[in-house]
Design a protein around this motif. Structure first.
Motif, PDB file in Angstrom:
ATOM      1  N   MET A   1       1.056  -1.075   0.912  1.00  0.00           N
ATOM      2  CA  MET A   1      -0.233  -0.161  -0.029  1.00  0.00           C
ATOM      3  C   MET A   1       0.571   1.268   0.201  1.00  0.00           C
ATOM      4  O   MET A   1       1.899   1.370   1.057  1.00  0.00           O
ATOM      5  N   ALA A   2       0.209   1.679  -1.213  1.00  0.00           N
ATOM      6  CA  ALA A   2       1.139   2.710  -0.940  1.00  0.00           C
ATOM      7  C   ALA A   2       1.281   4.035  -0.011  1.00  0.00           C
ATOM      8  O   ALA A   2       0.124   4.381   0.661  1.00  0.00           O
ATOM      9  N   GLU A   3       2.730   5.160   0.396  1.00  0.00           N
ATOM     10  CA  GLU A   3       2.025   5.750   2.142  1.00  0.00           C
ATOM     11  C   GLU A   3       2.047   7.385   1.487  1.00  0.00           C
ATOM     12  O   GLU A   3       1.830   7.633   0.349  1.00  0.00           O
ATOM     13  N   LEU A   4       0.647   7.719   1.968  1.00  0.00           N
ATOM     14  CA  LEU A   4      -0.352   9.057   2.180  1.00  0.00           C
ATOM     15  C   LEU A   4       0.235  10.550   1.350  1.00  0.00           C
ATOM     16  O   LEU A   4       1.727  10.215   2.381  1.00  0.00           O
ATOM     17  N   SER A   5      -0.122  11.262   1.349  1.00  0.00           N
ATOM     18  CA  SER A   5       1.124  12.444   1.081  1.00  0.00           C
ATOM     19  C   SER A   5       0.330  13.363   2.823  1.00  0.00           C
ATOM     20  O   SER A   5      -0.056  13.052   3.220  1.00  0.00           O
ATOM     21  N   ASN A   6       1.734  14.494   2.441  1.00  0.00           N
ATOM     22  CA  ASN A   6       1.302  15.173   3.867  1.00  0.00           C
ATOM     23  C   ASN A   6      -0.145  15.714   3.863  1.00  0.00           C
ATOM     24  O   ASN A   6      -1.073  15.923   5.249  1.00  0.00           O
TER      25      ASN A   6
END
Length: 72
Positions: A1-6
């Motif tokens: 799963m991709a990391e969430l942006s700020n």
């Protein structure tokens, strides 16, 4: 799963303040898939706070749908 942006992380924090409900948050986030769309929602929340307005979960649901459709 991709990391969430700020931006996504900040938006989730703000959405939890409006309505701490996983289905609501997931719905808004899935409607506003792009970084630009999420930034617009975050800007709306911040602007409303500065103006002293209350942002409701209905406001965010409708706005996320509208912005999501604009970005398709």
């Amino acid at each position: 799963m991709a990391e969430l942006s700020n931006t996504a992380k900040q938006l989730i924090v703000e959405l939890e303040k409006i309505r701490d409900d996983e289905d609501f948050i997931l719905g808004v986030m899935s409607n506003a898939k792009s970084e630009d769309a999420r930034g617009k929602l975050l800007d709306y929340i911040h602007m409303a706070k500065r103006m002293g307005d209350c942002v409701t979960s209905d406001d965010m649901a409708i706005l996320s749908l509208t912005i999501g459709q604009e970005n398709e």
